[in-house]
Structure formats: structure tokens, C-alpha cells
Scaffold this active site. Structure first.
Site, PDB file in Angstrom:
ATOM      1  N   GLY A   1      38.102 -26.177  32.946  1.00 14.50           N
ATOM      2  CA  GLY A   1      38.022 -26.773  31.616  1.00 14.50           C
ATOM      3  C   GLY A   1      39.398 -26.854  30.995  1.00 14.50           C
ATOM      4  O   GLY A   1      40.306 -26.113  31.389  1.00 14.50           O
TER       5      GLY A   1
ATOM      6  N   CYS B   1      38.711 -21.720  38.138  1.00  9.37           N
ATOM      7  CA  CYS B   1      39.704 -21.873  37.075  1.00  9.37           C
ATOM      8  C   CYS B   1      39.166 -21.322  35.745  1.00  9.37           C
ATOM      9  O   CYS B   1      38.963 -20.132  35.613  1.00  9.37           O
ATOM     10  CB  CYS B   1      40.146 -23.330  36.964  1.00  9.37           C
ATOM     11  SG  CYS B   1      41.679 -23.571  36.028  1.00  9.37           S
ATOM     12  N   TYR B   2      38.911 -22.185  34.744  1.00  7.60           N
ATOM     13  CA  TYR B   2      38.355 -21.719  33.475  1.00  7.60           C
ATOM     14  C   TYR B   2      37.047 -20.963  33.711  1.00  7.60           C
ATOM     15  O   TYR B   2      36.764 -19.949  33.058  1.00  7.60           O
ATOM     16  CB  TYR B   2      38.113 -22.911  32.546  1.00  7.60           C
ATOM     17  CG  TYR B   2      37.502 -22.548  31.210  1.00  7.60           C
ATOM     18  CD1 TYR B   2      38.310 -22.282  30.111  1.00  7.60           C
ATOM     19  CD2 TYR B   2      36.119 -22.465  31.051  1.00  7.60           C
ATOM     20  CE1 TYR B   2      37.753 -21.944  28.887  1.00  7.60           C
ATOM     21  CE2 TYR B   2      35.554 -22.128  29.831  1.00  7.60           C
ATOM     22  CZ  TYR B   2      36.378 -21.861  28.748  1.00  7.60           C
ATOM     23  OH  TYR B   2      35.818 -21.521  27.534  1.00  7.60           O
TER      24      TYR B   2
ATOM     25  N   HIS C   1      41.818 -24.432  42.654  1.00  8.94           N
ATOM     26  CA  HIS C   1      40.839 -25.522  42.747  1.00  8.94           C
ATOM     27  C   HIS C   1      40.583 -25.885  44.207  1.00  8.94           C
ATOM     28  O   HIS C   1      41.316 -26.684  44.793  1.00  8.94           O
ATOM     29  CB  HIS C   1      41.347 -26.764  42.001  1.00  8.94           C
ATOM     30  CG  HIS C   1      41.394 -26.604  40.515  1.00  8.94           C
ATOM     31  ND1 HIS C   1      40.300 -26.865  39.711  1.00  8.94           N
ATOM     32  CD2 HIS C   1      42.389 -26.198  39.686  1.00  8.94           C
ATOM     33  CE1 HIS C   1      40.631 -26.639  38.446  1.00  8.94           C
ATOM     34  NE2 HIS C   1      41.893 -26.220  38.411  1.00  8.94           N
TER      35      HIS C   1
ATOM     36  N   GLU D   1      38.299 -27.758  45.264  1.00  9.62           N
ATOM     37  CA  GLU D   1      37.698 -29.093  45.345  1.00  9.62           C
ATOM     38  C   GLU D   1      38.706 -30.200  45.570  1.00  9.62           C
ATOM     39  O   GLU D   1      38.330 -31.313  45.974  1.00  9.62           O
ATOM     40  CB  GLU D   1      36.875 -29.391  44.080  1.00  9.62           C
ATOM     41  CG  GLU D   1      37.669 -29.611  42.809  1.00  9.62           C
ATOM     42  CD  GLU D   1      37.982 -28.316  42.056  1.00  9.62           C
ATOM     43  OE1 GLU D   1      38.276 -28.395  40.851  1.00  9.62           O
ATOM     44  OE2 GLU D   1      37.918 -27.234  42.681  1.00  9.62           O
TER      45      GLU D   1
ATOM     46  N   GLY E   1      24.123 -59.140  42.685  1.00  6.59           N
ATOM     47  CA  GLY E   1      25.048 -59.551  43.719  1.00  6.59           C
ATOM     48  C   GLY E   1      25.933 -58.411  44.186  1.00  6.59           C
ATOM     49  O   GLY E   1      26.594 -58.517  45.221  1.00  6.59           O
ATOM     50  N   GLY E   2      25.960 -57.320  43.432  1.00  9.19           N
ATOM     51  CA  GLY E   2      26.771 -56.165  43.789  1.00  9.19           C
ATOM     52  C   GLY E   2      26.034 -55.201  44.691  1.00  9.19           C
ATOM     53  O   GLY E   2      24.838 -55.329  44.943  1.00  9.19           O
ATOM     54  N   VAL E   3      26.748 -54.182  45.160  1.00 11.06           N
ATOM     55  CA  VAL E   3      26.178 -53.239  46.118  1.00 11.06           C
ATOM     56  C   VAL E   3      25.078 -52.390  45.495  1.00 11.06           C
ATOM     57  O   VAL E   3      24.066 -52.105  46.135  1.00 11.06           O
ATOM     58  CB  VAL E   3      27.290 -52.347  46.733  1.00 11.06           C
ATOM     59  CG1 VAL E   3      28.019 -51.550  45.665  1.00 11.06           C
ATOM     60  CG2 VAL E   3      26.716 -51.404  47.775  1.00 11.06           C
ATOM     61  N   ASP E   4      25.234 -51.991  44.239  1.00 10.76           N
ATOM     62  CA  ASP E   4      24.265 -51.082  43.622  1.00 10.76           C
ATOM     63  C   ASP E   4      22.882 -51.718  43.535  1.00 10.76           C
ATOM     64  O   ASP E   4      21.876 -51.125  43.949  1.00 10.76           O
ATOM     65  CB  ASP E   4      24.736 -50.657  42.230  1.00 10.76           C
ATOM     66  CG  ASP E   4      26.089 -49.974  42.256  1.00 10.76           C
ATOM     67  OD1 ASP E   4      26.499 -49.518  43.343  1.00 10.76           O
ATOM     68  OD2 ASP E   4      26.750 -49.920  41.206  1.00 10.76           O
ATOM     69  N   SER E   5      22.806 -52.916  42.961  1.00 10.66           N
ATOM     70  CA  SER E   5      21.500 -53.559  42.814  1.00 10.66           C
ATOM     71  C   SER E   5      20.933 -53.944  44.174  1.00 10.66           C
ATOM     72  O   SER E   5      19.718 -53.903  44.382  1.00 10.66           O
ATOM     73  CB  SER E   5      21.601 -54.791  41.911  1.00 10.66           C
ATOM     74  OG  SER E   5      22.421 -55.792  42.479  1.00 10.66           O
TER      75      SER E   5
ATOM     76  N   LYS F   1      28.828 -43.382  44.339  1.00  8.44           N
ATOM     77  CA  LYS F   1      29.015 -44.662  45.012  1.00  8.44           C
ATOM     78  C   LYS F   1      29.090 -44.524  46.530  1.00  8.44           C
ATOM     79  O   LYS F   1      28.518 -45.339  47.266  1.00  8.44           O
ATOM     80  CB  LYS F   1      30.283 -45.347  44.486  1.00  8.44           C
ATOM     81  CG  LYS F   1      30.607 -46.661  45.160  1.00  8.44           C
ATOM     82  CD  LYS F   1      29.628 -47.761  44.781  1.00  8.44           C
ATOM     83  CE  LYS F   1      29.934 -48.307  43.398  1.00  8.44           C
ATOM     84  NZ  LYS F   1      29.119 -49.501  43.081  1.00  8.44           N
TER      85      LYS F   1
END
Length: 533
Positions: free
Chosen positions: A54, A81-82, A171, A173, A226-230, A389
Site C-alpha cells: 500500500g 510490504c505494507y 515484492h 510478484e 468485434g473485439g476479443v472480449d465479446s 485479459k
């Protein structure tokens, strides 16, 4: 039931990255606010908990905190960390303002007297980790031992093995920490006992089951952009309910070049999905006339988007749509006794996070989340709502979607409407669409398309003076925007080769009428966002 690990967000820029690292270990993770109650945690029965870092000091007022009762639940906790400092302070240790913070790569030394840590049992005596702290833990709480230190952190790692409580000042990550992924593997598998079952196949199976349970035998409309998500959302729902699904593509006039044809080819001809193609550009341009505020544009586009869907649903219920641009459709519908009750949207986990939470500021209202009218007549089906994503792309490949759709770069729900900075008009949309096509074509030709998170054109709705031939021009500028990112939560501007930038600029000015200037956006996120609006 898939094992779950909760990531408690204390306002860290890395909370989302922590959640993704957990999922990369094939364990499901979910981000929760620090205000979560002990009762809610107990009810959700996570296999483990991770405290994020944080931006604040534990001594600030107010500073993010958490109910100390969490330590009595018997659930393994990893504080980073925090999060490690808060754990130390709440359990009776000492956190001090040493006046000597550590930022960036730092040498970490194991503490022999602390014994081996279950999180890094075979690390060398000294390794390189990523630090970002001002305060430091200087005395461990009762029952804890220090297992590592650094020049600015007397206690860079600590644990109470019996209570399965762990704190790391660094960290793990971030990629700059050597062997950081191993820390998560050891915590998730060895300490928490999680089963690594969060896979692309399991995601599909779980979502298919969830969609069937939610929808039953009712009809479903799916919003295709038209995008990947839909596209992935549509393929996933089609796998779940088959012919109950009708896909609807609303041609807003704000799409990328060739998008309508690609949608038709993939879903109508390849997947044999019933597809309704609504030609609504005139309605969108009329609704956006005179509007310059970006939030108003998003709300208008989102509301009209849903209104058109409601009209299509009524048409389907009344006997099928006919072809026109006022809410009717091209593509032929089957007559249903009752109109579809459900609407599929490709909302992703970052959409939900960025649209506002206890610790994430509401940066902008996402079309998939914040732009919907209150009197919505549909019940939403959001099969991708829990996914990042990269997970969506992997699921799309598993479902058999074409490579060019799965790996298409992200595109905002409002389309070119938020890439035209100012009033949206048909002329400006055509100019921007043509310029954007040049950017994408040249990026692909250079072999950089997959390496970039996004690459596109932006049009500020201003005129600039230029000289072309023997005369002066007064035309629009185009801005090239290209960024690298892992998840869109942060992004860096892409260092495109100068010869590539030159080719793009030359082609746009020579081929796109109405443009006389090209600029390159060199802003990272933060401080800017990837999109201009």
C-alpha cells in the site's frame, strides 16, 4: 468447488498483479477490500489470504487496516510490504521509520538463526529482490522469527510457522525479484494446500455450468463488438446454451476498419450462430451531435446500445427483425414466442476493478459496467467477469476462435467515439478509421502487433495549419498511441523504431484526406490512461 485465495487490497498498485500471479499458479484469486469483515471471510472459506502492499505508512491517520480477528481464523496469511508491516504491528511487533527506505533492486540476505522459510527453502544466502518501502519492521511479533534481512530492513522476511503467518518486506510478484514465482508456489501449494485446478478447461466448464444455471431454457442475446472480449463471451455462451443464443452486432459507425465483415464471417459462417446485424450509425451520430464531454459520450453510447438491444429483443419476440437502421436488423431472425430475457456482455475483471471499489478510484466509467441505463430490461450474463485479459485469450483459443480474433488488441466499448477528442461526426469517424487502419497495418508488418498491448490512432478535434504542395492546409492532427502492458492496469509507451513511425506518418498524411500532422504519444499509465478519453 475451486480453491480460492483472497487478495486484500490496501491500495497497492500491485494488488492486481498479485492476483494474476496466484492464477498463474492455477489457483483462483479474488481481490477484496480491506474493509471486509471476519464473518464474510469465514463464510467464503478461502484456502489462503494475501495482504497487498500500500502507498501509506502504518502510522498515518487514517491508514488502511483490517480486523485483527482475521489472524484467529486459522487461515494461512501472507503479508507483502505494507501488508507485512500491518501484520507485524497488529500482532505486537515494531515498525519503525528508519529514515532510510529501499526502492528498486535490493540484496536480500537469509537470516541463519531463523531457520529455513517454507516460502524459499532452497534460496541462496544472498539474492536480488524488489523493494519499495520507507518504514521497516525492526522487531518481530511474539511467536515469529526473522528469516531474511536487507541493508534497510532488519526484518525483510518473517514467519510464525505454527500459525501459518508470513510477512515479506519485498515484492515477489514483480519480475525483478529473483525466483519470486516460487514464493507463491510454496505458499499456495505447500502452506495453503491449494489444488492447482484453475485451468482454461476448468474455467470453461465452470462458466458453462453457471450460464446454464442462470439462463435455463430462456433466450439469450449476445452483444458482439468485434473485439476479443465479446467474441469469447459469445463462444462461451454458445457452448453453454447453443441455439438459445442470438448474437447481435450493432454497427455504431464507430468500429474499426473491416470489423463488421469479420464478425459476419466468424459467427454466421464459421460458428453457425444466428446473427442479427443492426445498422445504427445514423442514430449514434445524431445522439452524439454537439457532445464533447467524454463521460457523456460514454453514457450516451452505452444507453443507445442497450435501447437498440431492447428493440431487437421485441422484434425477436414479435416474429423476427426486418432490415432498417432504426432498431431493426439485417440477418433474419427466428420468431420466438417471448423475447430474449438475458444479455451477454464481455465484462472483464479489470473493468470491474477500474469502475470503482473501496481502494480503486473511479478512473472512468467503463462501457461494460458503468454506462448502462438504470431501467435495463435485460438480466446481464457476464461469463468473463472474473477473468483477466490473458485468461480470456487462452479461453478463446481453447474454444476454437480464429487466431486473428483471439489476439486482436483491446478496443473500448464506445469504439472510436472516445478516440475522437471532441464532438463525434461521420467525417471525423471516417478519417480516424482510415488512419487507424494504417497504424495497425504497419505495426503488423513490422512484426510488433503481438508485442504491443495496444496500438491505434487518436484524433483531437482541432485543426492545425500545414503546407502541402504550393498551398496551405487546415486539417486534423492524428496521434499515434502504442503501449506495452501485462494487464492494462499500468502501461508504458512503446519505443517504436523511428523508421516505423516515419512510415506510419507518411502514409497517413499521403493516404488519409483531412490530415496534415502526425504526433506520437509518449505518456505512460500512470499518469495518463491508455485511452485519451
Amino acid at each position: 468447488m475451486t480453491d480460492t485465495v483472497l487478495v486484500v487490497d490496501f491500495g497497492a498498485q500491485y494488488a492486481r498483479l498479485i492476483a494474476r500471479r496466484v492464477r498463474e499458479a492455477h489457483v483462483y484469486s479474488e481481490i477484496v477490500p480491506s474493509s471486509i469483515s471476519v464473518e464474510e471471510i469465514r463464510a467464503r472459506a478461502p484456502k489462503g489470504i494475501i495482504f497487498s502492499g500500500g502507498p501509506k505508512s502504518v502510522y498515518e491517520t487514517p491508514a488502511p487496516s483490517i480486523d485483527p480477528g482475521i489472524y484467529e481464523l486459522g487461515i494461512p496469511i501472507l503479508g507483502l510490504c505494507y501488508g507485512a508491516q500491518l501484520m507485524a504491528l497488529q500482532l505486537g511487533g515494531t515498525v519503525s521509520r528508519t529514515g532510510a527506505g529501499e526502492y528498486g533492486r535490493t540484496a536480500l540476505s537469509l537470516t541463519p538463526s531463523g531457520g529455513k522459510s517454507p516460502l524459499f527453502p532452497d534460496w541462496p544466502a544472498t539474492s536480488s529482490v524488489w523493494m519499495s518501502h520507507g518504514d521497516a519492521i525492526t522487531e518481530v511479533p511474539p511467536g515469529f522469527v526473522a528469516t531474511a534481512s536487507s541493508s534497510g530492513a532488519p526484518v525483510a522476511a518473517m514467519h510464525d510457522v505454527e500459525r501459518r503467518l508470513f510477512g515479506l518486506q519485498f515484492h515477489p510478484e514483480v519480475v525483478h525479484t529473483d525466483r519470486g514465482g516460487e514464493v507463491f508456489d510454496h505458499f499456495l501449494i505447500d502452506v495453503c494446500g491449494c489444488a492447482p485446478e484453475w485451468t482454461h478447461v476448468s474455467i470453461i466448464e465452470q462458466q458453462v455450468e453457471a450460464v446454464r444455471a442462470q439462463v435455463g431454457s430462456d433466450r439469450v442475446l449476445c452483444a458482439l463488438s468485434g473485439g476479443v472480449d465479446s467474441a469469447v463471451a459469445a463462444a462461451l455462451v454458445h457452448k453453454a446454451v447453443g441455439s438459445q443464443l442470438t448474437c447481435v452486432f450493432v454497427d455504431t459507425g464507430l468500429m474499426r476498419a473491416g470489423e463488421a465483415d469479420q464478425v459476419e464471417d466468424t459467427f454466421r459462417r464459421q460458428f453457425k450462430v444466428e446473427l442479427v446485424h443492426v445498422k445504427a450509425a445514423d442514430r449514434y451520430f445524431a445522439a452524439l451531435s454537439g457532445v464533447t464531454d467524454p463521460e457523456r459520450k460514454r453514457k450516451i453510447i452505452g444507453e443507445l446500445f442497450i435501447r437498440i438491444f431492447e428493440e431487437v429483443a421485441r422484434d425477436l419476440g414479435a416474429g423476427g427483425p426486418e432490415s432498417d437502421g432504426g432498431g431493426a436488423a439485417d440477418g433474419g431472425g427466428v420468431a420466438y414466442g417471448d423475447g430474449p430475457r438475458f444479455l451477454v456482455q464481455g465484462t472483464l475483471y479489470p473493468d470491474v476493478i477500474e469502475s470503482g471499489s473501496d481502494t480503486a478510484a473511479n478512473i472512468k466509467s467503463h462501457h461494460n459496467v458503468g454506462g448502462l441505463p438504470e431501467d435495463l430490461d435485460f438480466e446481464l450474463v457476464e461469463p468473463l467477469r472474473l477473468l483477466f485479459k490473458d485468461e480470456v485469450r487462452a479461453v478463446g483459443e481453447e474454444l476454437g476462435l480464429p487466431h486473428e480474433i483471439v489476439w486482436r488488441q483491446p478496443f473500448p466499448g464506445p469504439g472510436l467515439g472516445v478516440r475522437i477528442i471532441g464532438e463525434v461526426t461521420p467525417e471525423r469517424a471516417e478519417i480516424l478509421r482510415a488512419a487507424d487502419a494504417v497504424v495497425v497495418e504497419e505495426i503488423r508488418r513490422a512484426g510488433l502487433y503481438r508485442e504491443l498491448w495496444q496500438s491505434f490512432a487518436v484524433m483531437p478535434a482541432v485543426r492545425t495549419v500545414g503546407v502541402m504542395g504550393d498551398g496551405r492546409t487546415y486539417a486534423y492532427p492524428i496521434v499515434i498511441r502504442a503501449v506495452t502492458s501485462d494487464d492494462a492496469m499500468t502501461a508504458d509507451w512503446a519505443r517504436l523504431p523511428y523508421d516505423l513511425v516515419e512510415r506510419i506518418a507518411s502514409r497517413i498524411i499521403n493516404e488519409v484526406e483531412g490530415v496534415n500532422r502526425v504526433a506520437l504519444d509518449v505518456t505512460s499509465k500512470p499518469p495518463g490512461t491508455i485511452e485519451w478519453e
